[in-house]
Motif scaffolding. Structure first.
Motif, PDB file in Angstrom:
ATOM      1  N   SER A  27      38.142  13.316 -48.768  1.00 35.23           N
ATOM      2  CA  SER A  27      38.906  12.449 -49.662  1.00 35.23           C
ATOM      3  C   SER A  27      38.552  12.679 -51.134  1.00 35.23           C
ATOM      4  O   SER A  27      39.244  12.198 -52.012  1.00 35.23           O
ATOM      5  CB  SER A  27      38.698  10.983 -49.287  1.00 35.23           C
ATOM      6  N   PHE A  28      37.471  13.419 -51.403  1.00 33.53           N
ATOM      7  CA  PHE A  28      37.079  13.763 -52.765  1.00 33.53           C
ATOM      8  C   PHE A  28      37.608  15.146 -53.120  1.00 33.53           C
ATOM      9  O   PHE A  28      37.841  15.971 -52.252  1.00 33.53           O
ATOM     10  CB  PHE A  28      35.551  13.778 -52.908  1.00 33.53           C
ATOM     11  N   THR A  29      37.756  15.401 -54.409  1.00 38.94           N
ATOM     12  CA  THR A  29      38.140  16.739 -54.845  1.00 38.94           C
ATOM     13  C   THR A  29      36.953  17.401 -55.533  1.00 38.94           C
ATOM     14  O   THR A  29      36.090  16.717 -56.095  1.00 38.94           O
ATOM     15  CB  THR A  29      39.331  16.683 -55.821  1.00 38.94           C
ATOM     16  N   ASP A  30      36.893  18.699 -55.465  1.00 38.90           N
ATOM     17  CA  ASP A  30      35.840  19.491 -56.113  1.00 38.90           C
ATOM     18  C   ASP A  30      34.433  19.079 -55.694  1.00 38.90           C
ATOM     19  O   ASP A  30      33.548  18.913 -56.536  1.00 38.90           O
ATOM     20  CB  ASP A  30      35.961  19.414 -57.639  1.00 38.90           C
ATOM     21  N   VAL A  31      34.237  18.908 -54.386  1.00 33.77           N
ATOM     22  CA  VAL A  31      32.933  18.528 -53.862  1.00 33.77           C
ATOM     23  C   VAL A  31      32.409  19.640 -52.952  1.00 33.77           C
ATOM     24  O   VAL A  31      33.123  20.122 -52.074  1.00 33.77           O
ATOM     25  CB  VAL A  31      33.012  17.207 -53.059  1.00 33.77           C
ATOM     26  N   LYS A  32      31.168  20.034 -53.207  1.00 33.46           N
ATOM     27  CA  LYS A  32      30.480  20.965 -52.315  1.00 33.46           C
ATOM     28  C   LYS A  32      29.482  20.138 -51.517  1.00 33.46           C
ATOM     29  O   LYS A  32      28.593  19.511 -52.077  1.00 33.46           O
ATOM     30  CB  LYS A  32      29.759  22.051 -53.110  1.00 33.46           C
ATOM     31  N   LEU A  33      29.657  20.136 -50.200  1.00 36.62           N
ATOM     32  CA  LEU A  33      28.832  19.313 -49.321  1.00 36.62           C
ATOM     33  C   LEU A  33      27.862  20.173 -48.533  1.00 36.62           C
ATOM     34  O   LEU A  33      28.252  21.175 -47.931  1.00 36.62           O
ATOM     35  CB  LEU A  33      29.720  18.541 -48.344  1.00 36.62           C
ATOM     36  N   ASN A  34      26.598  19.768 -48.540  1.00 33.35           N
ATOM     37  CA  ASN A  34      25.577  20.323 -47.654  1.00 33.35           C
ATOM     38  C   ASN A  34      25.122  19.195 -46.745  1.00 33.35           C
ATOM     39  O   ASN A  34      24.777  18.105 -47.225  1.00 33.35           O
ATOM     40  CB  ASN A  34      24.386  20.871 -48.442  1.00 33.35           C
ATOM     41  N   VAL A  35      25.126  19.449 -45.448  1.00 31.10           N
ATOM     42  CA  VAL A  35      24.781  18.430 -44.461  1.00 31.10           C
ATOM     43  C   VAL A  35      23.507  18.855 -43.743  1.00 31.10           C
ATOM     44  O   VAL A  35      23.404  19.984 -43.256  1.00 31.10           O
ATOM     45  CB  VAL A  35      25.928  18.258 -43.443  1.00 31.10           C
ATOM     46  N   TYR A  36      22.556  17.925 -43.670  1.00 34.63           N
ATOM     47  CA  TYR A  36      21.296  18.159 -42.981  1.00 34.63           C
ATOM     48  C   TYR A  36      21.151  17.092 -41.899  1.00 34.63           C
ATOM     49  O   TYR A  36      21.024  15.910 -42.205  1.00 34.63           O
ATOM     50  CB  TYR A  36      20.123  18.082 -43.956  1.00 34.63           C
ATOM     51  N   GLY A  37      21.209  17.520 -40.659  1.00 33.61           N
ATOM     52  CA  GLY A  37      21.037  16.612 -39.537  1.00 33.61           C
ATOM     53  C   GLY A  37      19.665  16.815 -38.922  1.00 33.61           C
ATOM     54  O   GLY A  37      19.245  17.951 -38.683  1.00 33.61           O
ATOM     55  N   ILE A  38      18.976  15.728 -38.671  1.00 33.88           N
ATOM     56  CA  ILE A  38      17.630  15.794 -38.098  1.00 33.88           C
ATOM     57  C   ILE A  38      17.621  14.979 -36.816  1.00 33.88           C
ATOM     58  O   ILE A  38      17.988  13.798 -36.814  1.00 33.88           O
ATOM     59  CB  ILE A  38      16.581  15.283 -39.103  1.00 33.88           C
ATOM     60  N   GLU A  39      17.195  15.632 -35.735  1.00 34.79           N
ATOM     61  CA  GLU A  39      17.147  14.985 -34.423  1.00 34.79           C
ATOM     62  C   GLU A  39      15.914  15.501 -33.688  1.00 34.79           C
ATOM     63  O   GLU A  39      15.614  16.691 -33.726  1.00 34.79           O
ATOM     64  CB  GLU A  39      18.408  15.289 -33.620  1.00 34.79           C
ATOM     65  N   ALA A  40      15.216  14.600 -33.000  1.00 30.38           N
ATOM     66  CA  ALA A  40      13.984  14.963 -32.304  1.00 30.38           C
ATOM     67  C   ALA A  40      14.221  15.512 -30.895  1.00 30.38           C
ATOM     68  O   ALA A  40      13.475  16.364 -30.432  1.00 30.38           O
ATOM     69  CB  ALA A  40      13.064  13.746 -32.220  1.00 30.38           C
ATOM     70  N   HIS A  41      15.250  15.056 -30.216  1.00 29.48           N
ATOM     71  CA  HIS A  41      15.470  15.446 -28.813  1.00 29.48           C
ATOM     72  C   HIS A  41      15.993  16.880 -28.747  1.00 29.48           C
ATOM     73  O   HIS A  41      17.062  17.186 -29.275  1.00 29.48           O
ATOM     74  CB  HIS A  41      16.462  14.494 -28.159  1.00 29.48           C
ATOM     75  N   PRO A  42      15.261  17.788 -28.084  1.00 27.38           N
ATOM     76  CA  PRO A  42      15.641  19.209 -28.096  1.00 27.38           C
ATOM     77  C   PRO A  42      17.005  19.508 -27.463  1.00 27.38           C
ATOM     78  O   PRO A  42      17.734  20.374 -27.956  1.00 27.38           O
ATOM     79  CB  PRO A  42      14.513  19.900 -27.337  1.00 27.38           C
ATOM     80  N   PHE A  63      13.150  18.065 -35.224  1.00 27.42           N
ATOM     81  CA  PHE A  63      11.842  17.435 -35.343  1.00 27.42           C
ATOM     82  C   PHE A  63      12.046  15.934 -35.526  1.00 27.42           C
ATOM     83  O   PHE A  63      13.156  15.469 -35.762  1.00 27.42           O
ATOM     84  CB  PHE A  63      11.000  18.034 -36.478  1.00 27.42           C
ATOM     85  N   ALA A  64      10.954  15.207 -35.398  1.00 27.67           N
ATOM     86  CA  ALA A  64      10.976  13.766 -35.618  1.00 27.67           C
ATOM     87  C   ALA A  64      10.484  13.477 -37.031  1.00 27.67           C
ATOM     88  O   ALA A  64       9.595  14.157 -37.529  1.00 27.67           O
ATOM     89  CB  ALA A  64      10.082  13.046 -34.614  1.00 27.67           C
ATOM     90  N   ILE A  65      11.050  12.482 -37.650  1.00 27.76           N
ATOM     91  CA  ILE A  65      10.531  11.991 -38.929  1.00 27.76           C
ATOM     92  C   ILE A  65       9.379  11.045 -38.602  1.00 27.76           C
ATOM     93  O   ILE A  65       9.529  10.111 -37.815  1.00 27.76           O
ATOM     94  CB  ILE A  65      11.623  11.260 -39.734  1.00 27.76           C
ATOM     95  N   SER A  66       8.251  11.313 -39.211  1.00 20.10           N
ATOM     96  CA  SER A  66       7.041  10.542 -38.929  1.00 20.10           C
ATOM     97  C   SER A  66       6.255  10.389 -40.222  1.00 20.10           C
ATOM     98  O   SER A  66       6.678  10.857 -41.276  1.00 20.10           O
ATOM     99  CB  SER A  66       6.219  11.307 -37.876  1.00 20.10           C
ATOM    100  N   ILE A 104       7.079  17.035 -29.099  1.00 21.13           N
ATOM    101  CA  ILE A 104       7.933  17.569 -30.148  1.00 21.13           C
ATOM    102  C   ILE A 104       7.172  17.760 -31.455  1.00 21.13           C
ATOM    103  O   ILE A 104       6.054  17.266 -31.610  1.00 21.13           O
ATOM    104  CB  ILE A 104       9.136  16.613 -30.398  1.00 21.13           C
ATOM    105  N   GLU A 105       7.800  18.454 -32.384  1.00 17.19           N
ATOM    106  CA  GLU A 105       7.264  18.601 -33.735  1.00 17.19           C
ATOM    107  C   GLU A 105       7.654  17.368 -34.550  1.00 17.19           C
ATOM    108  O   GLU A 105       8.707  16.779 -34.337  1.00 17.19           O
ATOM    109  CB  GLU A 105       7.845  19.846 -34.415  1.00 17.19           C
ATOM    110  N   SER A 106       6.799  17.031 -35.492  1.00 17.39           N
ATOM    111  CA  SER A 106       7.119  15.951 -36.418  1.00 17.39           C
ATOM    112  C   SER A 106       6.870  16.431 -37.844  1.00 17.39           C
ATOM    113  O   SER A 106       6.129  17.370 -38.082  1.00 17.39           O
ATOM    114  CB  SER A 106       6.295  14.701 -36.127  1.00 17.39           C
ATOM    115  N   ASN A 107       7.532  15.747 -38.765  1.00 18.26           N
ATOM    116  CA  ASN A 107       7.382  16.079 -40.168  1.00 18.26           C
ATOM    117  C   ASN A 107       7.653  14.820 -40.977  1.00 18.26           C
ATOM    118  O   ASN A 107       8.273  13.886 -40.488  1.00 18.26           O
ATOM    119  CB  ASN A 107       8.354  17.187 -40.569  1.00 18.26           C
TER     120      ASN A 107
END
Length: 110
Positions: A27-42, A63-66, A104-107
């Motif tokens: 819905s926006f114009t002239d937008v560059k989007l970077n998406v970062y998804g974080i999930e712990a379950h492999p 990884f998990a956020i910890s 799992i790994e955490s960070n």
């Protein structure tokens, strides 16, 4: 304009991330989007990575956020998804089974 969108805890299907990618950002114009998804379950990560293969602006991390970097246990939820209560690194959470987990790994977020 550049937007970095972070989604922490994608679960089985990344509904919020989908909404951002398909409904909000277009819905926006002239937008560059970077998406970062974080999930712990492999397994969830494997499936979500397949969903977004070929999309260079979507990065899925496993990884998990910890409060520390290293190893954690991801305790798995019991029964069905309970309105926002999924898996957890805390075995005391009321909807998880402390005997069913993934190592799992955490960070830290920072």
């Amino acid at each position: 304009m550049n937007i970095n969108y972070f989604d922490l805890g994608l679960f089985k299907v990344p509904y919020e991330m989908e909404m951002m990618l398909n409904d909000v950002i277009p819905s926006f114009t002239d937008v560059k989007l970077n998406v970062y998804g974080i999930e712990a379950h492999p397994t969830y990560v494997k499936n979500i990575r397949e969903m977004y293969s070929g999309r260079d602006n979507v990065i899925i991390e496993n990884f998990a956020i910890s409060n520390k970097k290293g190893k954690e246990r991801l305790y798995l939820q019991t029964g069905q998804f309970e309105g926002g209560l999924g898996n957890s690194i805390f075995k005391t959470k009321h909807n998880v089974n402390e005997n069913t987990f993934h190592d799992i790994e955490s960070n830290t977020f920072s």
